[in-house]
Write a protein that holds these residues in place. Sequence first.
Motif, PDB file in Angstrom:
ATOM      1  N   GLY A  71      -4.606  29.673 -20.031  1.00 29.88           N
ATOM      2  CA  GLY A  71      -5.707  29.257 -19.177  1.00 29.88           C
ATOM      3  C   GLY A  71      -5.642  27.791 -18.769  1.00 29.88           C
ATOM      4  O   GLY A  71      -5.960  27.445 -17.636  1.00 29.88           O
ATOM      5  N   ASN A 126      -5.842  36.685 -14.752  1.00 30.77           N
ATOM      6  CA  ASN A 126      -7.126  36.013 -14.972  1.00 30.77           C
ATOM      7  C   ASN A 126      -6.965  34.596 -15.494  1.00 30.77           C
ATOM      8  O   ASN A 126      -7.832  33.740 -15.270  1.00 30.77           O
ATOM      9  N   MET A 130      -9.440  32.662 -13.053  1.00 35.73           N
ATOM     10  CA  MET A 130     -10.755  32.227 -13.529  1.00 35.73           C
ATOM     11  C   MET A 130     -11.017  30.732 -13.348  1.00 35.73           C
ATOM     12  O   MET A 130     -12.019  30.352 -12.734  1.00 35.73           O
ATOM     13  N   GLN A 134     -13.666  29.091 -10.500  1.00 34.98           N
ATOM     14  CA  GLN A 134     -14.762  28.200 -10.895  1.00 34.98           C
ATOM     15  C   GLN A 134     -14.673  26.859 -10.184  1.00 34.98           C
ATOM     16  O   GLN A 134     -15.672  26.317  -9.706  1.00 34.98           O
ATOM     17  N   SER A 358     -13.073  28.606 -19.411  1.00 38.01           N
ATOM     18  CA  SER A 358     -12.530  29.965 -19.392  1.00 38.01           C
ATOM     19  C   SER A 358     -11.879  30.322 -20.719  1.00 38.01           C
ATOM     20  O   SER A 358     -12.020  31.446 -21.218  1.00 38.01           O
TER      21      SER A 358
END
Length: 416
Positions: A71, A126, A130, A134, A358
Amino acid sequence: MPILSNPPGSLLLRSFRHRNFRLFFTGQFISLTGTWMQSVAVSWLVYRLTGSSMALGLVGFASHIPVFLFGLFGGCLADRGNKRAILIAAQAAAMLQALTLAALTLSGTANVWLVVSLATFLGLVNAVDMPTRQAFVVDMVGREDLHNAIALNSSMFNSARVVGPALAGVLVAAIGEGWCFLVNGLSYLAVIAALAAMRLPPSQPSCGSGSVSGHVGQGLAYAWDDRPIRSILASLVVTSLFASSYMVLLPVVVNTVLGHGAQALGFLMAATGVGSVLAALLLALRQKSRGLSRWRIVSGLGVGLVMLAFAFSRTFWLSAFLSMILGFCLIFFFAASNTMLQLRSPDAMRGRIMALYSVTLVGMAPFGSLLAGAAASLLDAPTTIALAGGLCVAGVALSTVLDRKPGQEQSASRPC
Protein backbone atom coordinates in the motif's frame (compact mmCIF):
# COMPACT_ATOMS: atom_id res chain seq x y z
CA MET A 1 -21.06 31.82 -1.60
CA PRO A 2 -20.37 31.33 2.09
CA ILE A 3 -21.16 27.78 3.15
CA LEU A 4 -22.53 28.87 6.50
CA SER A 5 -25.37 30.75 4.78
CA ASN A 6 -26.56 27.73 2.80
CA PRO A 7 -29.60 25.64 3.78
CA PRO A 8 -29.00 22.07 5.03
CA GLY A 9 -29.57 20.57 1.57
CA SER A 10 -26.88 22.76 0.06
CA LEU A 11 -24.53 21.96 2.92
CA LEU A 12 -25.04 18.25 2.40
CA LEU A 13 -24.49 18.26 -1.38
CA ARG A 14 -22.10 21.15 -1.85
CA SER A 15 -19.42 18.95 -3.46
CA PHE A 16 -21.86 18.23 -6.31
CA ARG A 17 -21.28 21.71 -7.68
CA HIS A 18 -18.06 20.21 -9.09
CA ARG A 19 -18.72 18.38 -12.39
CA ASN A 20 -15.82 15.99 -11.91
CA PHE A 21 -17.10 14.91 -8.52
CA ARG A 22 -20.60 14.30 -9.91
CA LEU A 23 -19.11 12.01 -12.55
CA PHE A 24 -16.94 10.23 -10.01
CA PHE A 25 -19.78 9.77 -7.54
CA THR A 26 -22.13 8.26 -10.15
CA GLY A 27 -19.55 5.89 -11.64
CA GLN A 28 -18.27 4.77 -8.26
CA PHE A 29 -21.75 4.08 -6.94
CA ILE A 30 -22.52 1.73 -9.82
CA SER A 31 -19.15 0.01 -9.53
CA LEU A 32 -19.25 -0.32 -5.75
CA THR A 33 -22.72 -1.83 -5.86
CA GLY A 34 -21.22 -4.59 -7.98
CA THR A 35 -18.23 -4.86 -5.63
CA TRP A 36 -20.48 -5.45 -2.62
CA MET A 37 -22.46 -8.01 -4.60
CA GLN A 38 -19.22 -9.85 -5.24
CA SER A 39 -18.18 -9.60 -1.58
CA VAL A 40 -21.33 -11.39 -0.42
CA ALA A 41 -21.17 -13.94 -3.24
CA VAL A 42 -17.51 -14.79 -2.57
CA SER A 43 -18.21 -15.38 1.13
CA TRP A 44 -21.15 -17.62 0.36
CA LEU A 45 -19.28 -19.49 -2.42
CA VAL A 46 -16.32 -20.24 -0.16
CA TYR A 47 -18.54 -21.34 2.71
CA ARG A 48 -20.61 -23.50 0.34
CA LEU A 49 -17.49 -25.14 -1.13
CA THR A 50 -15.74 -25.77 2.20
CA GLY A 51 -18.11 -25.25 5.14
CA SER A 52 -15.05 -23.88 6.94
CA SER A 53 -14.68 -20.65 8.89
CA MET A 54 -10.91 -21.00 8.44
CA ALA A 55 -11.37 -20.92 4.65
CA LEU A 56 -13.34 -17.68 5.00
CA GLY A 57 -10.48 -16.25 7.01
CA LEU A 58 -7.96 -17.38 4.40
CA VAL A 59 -9.80 -15.65 1.56
CA GLY A 60 -10.08 -12.48 3.64
CA PHE A 61 -6.35 -12.67 4.36
CA ALA A 62 -5.48 -13.14 0.68
CA SER A 63 -7.60 -10.19 -0.45
CA HIS A 64 -6.12 -7.75 2.07
CA ILE A 65 -2.51 -8.72 2.69
CA PRO A 66 -1.27 -7.06 -0.56
CA VAL A 67 -2.57 -3.72 0.73
CA PHE A 68 -0.51 -4.19 3.89
CA LEU A 69 2.64 -5.16 1.96
CA PHE A 70 2.42 -2.77 -0.99
CA GLY A 71 0.00 0.00 0.00
CA LEU A 72 2.80 2.47 0.78
CA PHE A 73 4.28 1.96 -2.67
CA GLY A 74 0.82 2.56 -4.13
CA GLY A 75 0.63 5.85 -2.22
CA CYS A 76 4.04 6.87 -3.51
CA LEU A 77 2.87 6.07 -7.05
CA ALA A 78 -0.14 8.33 -6.49
CA ASP A 79 2.14 11.20 -5.42
CA ARG A 80 4.48 10.69 -8.38
CA GLY A 81 2.10 9.90 -11.24
CA ASN A 82 -1.13 10.83 -13.04
CA LYS A 83 -3.86 9.82 -10.61
CA ARG A 84 -6.60 9.52 -13.21
CA ALA A 85 -4.55 7.25 -15.47
CA ILE A 86 -3.59 5.10 -12.47
CA LEU A 87 -7.23 4.76 -11.43
CA ILE A 88 -8.40 3.80 -14.93
CA ALA A 89 -5.74 1.08 -15.15
CA ALA A 90 -6.65 -0.22 -11.69
CA GLN A 91 -10.37 -0.38 -12.51
CA ALA A 92 -9.65 -2.28 -15.73
CA ALA A 93 -7.57 -4.82 -13.81
CA ALA A 94 -10.32 -5.26 -11.21
CA MET A 95 -12.84 -5.82 -14.01
CA LEU A 96 -10.64 -8.58 -15.42
CA GLN A 97 -10.53 -10.25 -11.99
CA ALA A 98 -14.32 -10.21 -11.60
CA LEU A 99 -14.97 -11.56 -15.11
CA THR A 100 -12.46 -14.37 -14.55
CA LEU A 101 -14.15 -15.31 -11.28
CA ALA A 102 -17.52 -15.28 -13.05
CA ALA A 103 -16.26 -17.57 -15.82
CA LEU A 104 -14.81 -20.06 -13.32
CA THR A 105 -17.94 -20.13 -11.17
CA LEU A 106 -20.45 -20.36 -14.01
CA SER A 107 -18.44 -23.17 -15.62
CA GLY A 108 -18.36 -25.09 -12.33
CA THR A 109 -14.55 -25.13 -12.15
CA ALA A 110 -14.12 -22.73 -9.23
CA ASN A 111 -12.40 -24.05 -6.12
CA VAL A 112 -11.18 -22.39 -2.97
CA TRP A 113 -7.57 -22.06 -4.15
CA LEU A 114 -8.58 -20.35 -7.39
CA VAL A 115 -10.73 -17.98 -5.33
CA VAL A 116 -7.77 -17.28 -3.02
CA SER A 117 -5.50 -16.58 -6.02
CA LEU A 118 -7.98 -14.15 -7.57
CA ALA A 119 -8.54 -12.49 -4.18
CA THR A 120 -4.77 -11.93 -3.93
CA PHE A 121 -4.72 -10.35 -7.40
CA LEU A 122 -7.56 -8.00 -6.44
CA GLY A 123 -5.65 -7.09 -3.28
CA LEU A 124 -2.67 -6.03 -5.41
CA VAL A 125 -4.98 -3.83 -7.48
CA ASN A 126 -6.44 -2.28 -4.33
CA ALA A 127 -2.95 -1.53 -2.97
CA VAL A 128 -2.65 0.99 -5.80
CA ASP A 129 -6.29 1.99 -6.22
CA MET A 130 -7.17 2.83 -2.62
CA PRO A 131 -4.55 5.48 -1.76
CA THR A 132 -4.80 6.96 -5.27
CA ARG A 133 -8.58 7.25 -5.04
CA GLN A 134 -8.37 8.89 -1.61
CA ALA A 135 -5.74 11.37 -2.76
CA PHE A 136 -7.71 12.11 -5.96
CA VAL A 137 -10.65 13.63 -4.05
CA VAL A 138 -8.90 16.95 -3.47
CA ASP A 139 -8.14 17.20 -7.21
CA MET A 140 -11.89 17.10 -7.92
CA VAL A 141 -13.23 19.48 -5.25
CA GLY A 142 -10.28 21.42 -3.75
CA ARG A 143 -9.59 21.86 -0.04
CA GLU A 144 -12.70 24.00 0.54
CA ASP A 145 -15.09 21.10 -0.04
CA LEU A 146 -12.75 18.26 0.91
CA HIS A 147 -14.47 17.58 4.23
CA ASN A 148 -17.88 17.30 2.55
CA ALA A 149 -16.58 15.20 -0.34
CA ILE A 150 -15.01 12.64 2.00
CA ALA A 151 -18.31 12.26 3.85
CA LEU A 152 -20.29 11.97 0.61
CA ASN A 153 -17.84 9.36 -0.63
CA SER A 154 -18.51 7.42 2.55
CA SER A 155 -22.27 7.75 2.04
CA MET A 156 -21.89 6.53 -1.55
CA PHE A 157 -19.71 3.60 -0.48
CA ASN A 158 -22.19 2.54 2.15
CA SER A 159 -25.29 3.17 0.01
CA ALA A 160 -23.77 0.64 -2.36
CA ARG A 161 -23.22 -1.51 0.71
CA VAL A 162 -27.00 -1.49 1.24
CA VAL A 163 -28.00 -2.16 -2.37
CA GLY A 164 -25.24 -4.60 -3.35
CA PRO A 165 -25.65 -7.22 -0.59
CA ALA A 166 -29.44 -7.12 -0.87
CA LEU A 167 -29.21 -7.81 -4.63
CA ALA A 168 -26.55 -10.45 -4.06
CA GLY A 169 -28.66 -12.26 -1.48
CA VAL A 170 -31.53 -12.52 -3.97
CA LEU A 171 -29.32 -13.50 -6.93
CA VAL A 172 -27.26 -16.07 -5.01
CA ALA A 173 -30.40 -17.71 -3.67
CA ALA A 174 -32.08 -17.69 -7.09
CA ILE A 175 -29.38 -18.38 -9.70
CA GLY A 176 -26.01 -18.68 -7.96
CA GLU A 177 -22.87 -16.72 -7.19
CA GLY A 178 -21.43 -16.56 -10.72
CA TRP A 179 -23.96 -14.04 -11.96
CA CYS A 180 -23.03 -11.66 -9.15
CA PHE A 181 -19.42 -11.79 -10.31
CA LEU A 182 -20.48 -11.10 -13.90
CA VAL A 183 -22.58 -8.08 -12.88
CA ASN A 184 -19.65 -6.74 -10.85
CA GLY A 185 -17.28 -7.11 -13.80
CA LEU A 186 -19.58 -5.13 -16.09
CA SER A 187 -20.14 -2.45 -13.43
CA TYR A 188 -16.51 -1.31 -13.72
CA LEU A 189 -17.32 0.15 -17.14
CA ALA A 190 -19.28 2.93 -15.40
CA VAL A 191 -16.39 4.23 -13.29
CA ILE A 192 -13.90 3.90 -16.17
CA ALA A 193 -16.23 5.99 -18.38
CA ALA A 194 -16.68 8.58 -15.60
CA LEU A 195 -12.93 8.97 -15.09
CA ALA A 196 -12.34 9.30 -18.84
CA ALA A 197 -15.01 12.03 -19.12
CA MET A 198 -13.49 14.29 -16.42
CA ARG A 199 -11.98 17.66 -17.28
CA LEU A 200 -8.85 18.04 -15.21
CA PRO A 201 -5.91 20.46 -15.31
CA PRO A 202 -2.58 19.02 -16.47
CA SER A 203 -1.23 16.50 -13.97
CA GLN A 204 1.40 17.94 -11.66
CA PRO A 205 2.96 15.12 -9.60
CA SER A 206 3.99 16.39 -6.20
CA CYS A 207 7.05 14.14 -5.79
CA GLY A 208 10.41 14.57 -7.41
CA SER A 209 12.41 11.91 -9.19
CA GLY A 210 14.08 10.41 -6.11
CA SER A 211 13.94 6.75 -5.18
CA VAL A 212 10.63 5.14 -4.32
CA SER A 213 12.01 3.79 -1.05
CA GLY A 214 13.19 7.28 -0.10
CA HIS A 215 9.73 8.75 -0.69
CA VAL A 216 8.12 5.93 1.28
CA GLY A 217 10.52 6.64 4.15
CA GLN A 218 9.60 10.33 4.06
CA GLY A 219 5.92 9.45 4.42
CA LEU A 220 6.59 7.14 7.36
CA ALA A 221 8.76 9.74 9.09
CA TYR A 222 6.16 12.48 8.63
CA ALA A 223 3.37 10.31 10.07
CA TRP A 224 5.49 9.25 13.05
CA ASP A 225 6.57 12.80 13.91
CA ASP A 226 3.00 14.16 13.84
CA ARG A 227 1.46 12.99 17.13
CA PRO A 228 -2.23 13.29 16.15
CA ILE A 229 -1.63 11.40 12.89
CA ARG A 230 0.28 8.74 14.80
CA SER A 231 -2.54 8.37 17.33
CA ILE A 232 -5.25 8.16 14.67
CA LEU A 233 -3.35 5.49 12.79
CA ALA A 234 -2.75 3.48 15.98
CA SER A 235 -6.46 3.37 16.82
CA LEU A 236 -7.23 2.43 13.22
CA VAL A 237 -4.83 -0.52 13.49
CA VAL A 238 -6.61 -1.92 16.54
CA THR A 239 -10.13 -1.42 15.21
CA SER A 240 -9.34 -2.79 11.75
CA LEU A 241 -7.58 -5.81 13.21
CA PHE A 242 -10.40 -6.93 15.48
CA ALA A 243 -13.58 -5.47 13.97
CA SER A 244 -12.93 -7.47 10.79
CA SER A 245 -14.05 -10.61 12.66
CA TYR A 246 -17.66 -9.42 12.32
CA MET A 247 -17.62 -9.49 8.50
CA VAL A 248 -15.49 -12.63 8.25
CA LEU A 249 -17.69 -14.69 10.57
CA LEU A 250 -21.06 -13.25 9.55
CA PRO A 251 -21.87 -16.16 7.17
CA VAL A 252 -21.18 -18.60 10.02
CA VAL A 253 -23.37 -16.66 12.47
CA VAL A 254 -26.22 -16.41 9.95
CA ASN A 255 -26.10 -20.12 9.14
CA THR A 256 -25.29 -21.82 12.45
CA VAL A 257 -26.54 -19.36 15.10
CA LEU A 258 -29.48 -17.58 13.47
CA GLY A 259 -30.48 -20.51 11.22
CA HIS A 260 -30.86 -18.55 7.97
CA GLY A 261 -29.35 -18.58 4.48
CA ALA A 262 -27.78 -16.34 1.82
CA GLN A 263 -30.68 -13.90 1.63
CA ALA A 264 -30.47 -13.24 5.38
CA LEU A 265 -26.71 -12.71 5.04
CA GLY A 266 -27.36 -10.05 2.41
CA PHE A 267 -29.97 -8.43 4.65
CA LEU A 268 -27.61 -8.18 7.63
CA MET A 269 -24.87 -6.71 5.45
CA ALA A 270 -27.41 -4.25 4.06
CA ALA A 271 -28.45 -3.30 7.59
CA THR A 272 -24.81 -2.57 8.38
CA GLY A 273 -24.77 -0.39 5.29
CA VAL A 274 -27.86 1.56 6.37
CA GLY A 275 -26.16 2.54 9.60
CA SER A 276 -23.04 3.46 7.68
CA VAL A 277 -24.97 5.74 5.32
CA LEU A 278 -26.61 7.54 8.23
CA ALA A 279 -23.20 8.16 9.81
CA ALA A 280 -21.75 9.45 6.54
CA LEU A 281 -24.66 11.82 5.96
CA LEU A 282 -24.35 13.16 9.50
CA LEU A 283 -20.68 13.85 8.82
CA ALA A 284 -21.50 15.53 5.50
CA LEU A 285 -23.80 18.00 7.28
CA ARG A 286 -21.02 19.15 9.60
CA GLN A 287 -19.69 22.56 8.67
CA LYS A 288 -16.37 22.29 10.50
CA SER A 289 -13.98 19.60 11.64
CA ARG A 290 -13.92 20.87 15.24
CA GLY A 291 -15.09 18.19 17.64
CA LEU A 292 -14.37 15.29 15.28
CA SER A 293 -11.63 13.95 17.54
CA ARG A 294 -14.04 13.46 20.44
CA TRP A 295 -16.72 11.81 18.31
CA ARG A 296 -14.13 9.62 16.63
CA ILE A 297 -13.21 8.20 20.03
CA VAL A 298 -16.85 7.71 21.07
CA SER A 299 -17.68 5.87 17.84
CA GLY A 300 -14.51 3.75 18.13
CA LEU A 301 -15.55 2.60 21.62
CA GLY A 302 -19.05 2.01 20.27
CA VAL A 303 -17.71 -0.44 17.69
CA GLY A 304 -16.40 -2.78 20.37
CA LEU A 305 -19.44 -2.47 22.64
CA VAL A 306 -21.91 -3.24 19.83
CA MET A 307 -19.83 -6.24 18.73
CA LEU A 308 -20.13 -7.58 22.27
CA ALA A 309 -23.91 -7.20 22.14
CA PHE A 310 -24.09 -8.78 18.66
CA ALA A 311 -22.19 -11.83 19.89
CA PHE A 312 -24.89 -12.56 22.47
CA SER A 313 -27.84 -12.05 20.12
CA ARG A 314 -29.78 -15.13 19.06
CA THR A 315 -32.64 -13.29 17.33
CA PHE A 316 -32.43 -12.30 13.69
CA TRP A 317 -34.12 -8.90 14.03
CA LEU A 318 -32.05 -7.94 17.06
CA SER A 319 -28.93 -8.93 15.14
CA ALA A 320 -30.11 -6.78 12.22
CA PHE A 321 -30.63 -3.77 14.50
CA LEU A 322 -27.20 -4.23 16.10
CA SER A 323 -25.66 -4.58 12.64
CA MET A 324 -27.10 -1.18 11.73
CA ILE A 325 -25.67 0.42 14.90
CA LEU A 326 -22.32 -1.25 14.26
CA GLY A 327 -22.30 0.13 10.72
CA PHE A 328 -22.98 3.62 12.08
CA CYS A 329 -20.13 3.44 14.58
CA LEU A 330 -17.68 1.92 12.11
CA ILE A 331 -18.18 4.44 9.32
CA PHE A 332 -18.27 7.42 11.69
CA PHE A 333 -14.97 6.26 13.17
CA PHE A 334 -13.31 5.56 9.81
CA ALA A 335 -14.65 8.61 7.97
CA ALA A 336 -13.77 10.94 10.86
CA SER A 337 -10.26 9.46 10.89
CA ASN A 338 -9.99 9.93 7.12
CA THR A 339 -11.10 13.57 7.35
CA MET A 340 -8.69 14.39 10.16
CA LEU A 341 -5.78 12.77 8.32
CA GLN A 342 -6.53 14.56 5.05
CA LEU A 343 -6.85 17.95 6.73
CA ARG A 344 -3.48 17.44 8.41
CA SER A 345 -1.71 16.21 5.26
CA PRO A 346 0.20 18.58 2.94
CA ASP A 347 -0.63 18.07 -0.75
CA ALA A 348 2.85 16.72 -1.50
CA MET A 349 2.42 14.01 1.14
CA ARG A 350 -1.27 13.22 0.66
CA GLY A 351 -0.88 10.01 -1.34
CA ARG A 352 1.50 8.50 1.21
CA ILE A 353 -0.58 9.50 4.24
CA MET A 354 -3.66 8.05 2.53
CA ALA A 355 -1.62 4.93 1.85
CA LEU A 356 -0.97 4.63 5.57
CA TYR A 357 -4.69 5.07 6.14
CA SER A 358 -5.36 2.28 3.63
CA VAL A 359 -2.73 0.04 5.22
CA THR A 360 -4.16 0.48 8.70
CA LEU A 361 -7.79 0.33 7.58
CA VAL A 362 -7.56 -2.55 5.09
CA GLY A 363 -4.06 -3.95 5.48
CA MET A 364 -4.65 -5.07 9.06
CA ALA A 365 -7.82 -6.90 8.06
CA PRO A 366 -6.01 -10.00 6.73
CA PHE A 367 -4.45 -10.62 10.12
CA GLY A 368 -7.83 -10.07 11.71
CA SER A 369 -9.37 -12.49 9.21
CA LEU A 370 -6.87 -15.21 10.05
CA LEU A 371 -7.24 -14.61 13.78
CA ALA A 372 -11.02 -14.69 13.48
CA GLY A 373 -11.02 -17.86 11.40
CA ALA A 374 -8.57 -19.65 13.69
CA ALA A 375 -10.31 -18.55 16.90
CA ALA A 376 -13.75 -19.51 15.57
CA SER A 377 -12.49 -22.97 14.61
CA LEU A 378 -11.22 -23.47 18.17
CA LEU A 379 -14.06 -21.73 20.02
CA ASP A 380 -17.11 -20.60 18.06
CA ALA A 381 -18.12 -17.55 16.01
CA PRO A 382 -20.08 -15.65 18.73
CA THR A 383 -17.32 -16.09 21.32
CA THR A 384 -14.72 -14.90 18.82
CA ILE A 385 -16.75 -11.79 17.96
CA ALA A 386 -17.23 -11.04 21.67
CA LEU A 387 -13.48 -11.28 22.35
CA ALA A 388 -12.73 -9.09 19.34
CA GLY A 389 -15.22 -6.47 20.55
CA GLY A 390 -13.60 -6.35 23.97
CA LEU A 391 -10.17 -5.89 22.40
CA CYS A 392 -11.52 -3.03 20.25
CA VAL A 393 -12.76 -1.21 23.35
CA ALA A 394 -9.46 -1.73 25.16
CA GLY A 395 -7.36 -0.65 22.16
CA VAL A 396 -9.27 2.56 21.42
CA ALA A 397 -9.31 3.46 25.12
CA LEU A 398 -5.55 2.90 25.44
CA SER A 399 -4.70 4.96 22.35
CA THR A 400 -6.90 7.75 23.71
CA VAL A 401 -5.12 7.76 27.07
CA LEU A 402 -1.70 7.83 25.40
CA ASP A 403 -2.84 10.65 23.10
CA ARG A 404 -3.79 12.79 26.09
CA LYS A 405 -0.23 13.16 27.41
CA PRO A 406 0.22 16.67 28.83
CA GLY A 407 2.72 19.12 27.42
CA GLN A 408 2.22 18.14 23.77
CA GLU A 409 0.30 20.28 21.33
CA GLN A 410 -1.25 19.58 17.98
CA SER A 411 0.66 21.18 15.16
CA ALA A 412 -2.06 21.30 12.52
CA SER A 413 -3.54 24.57 11.41
CA ARG A 414 -7.00 23.02 11.28
CA PRO A 415 -8.66 22.09 14.58
CA CYS A 416 -10.04 18.59 15.00
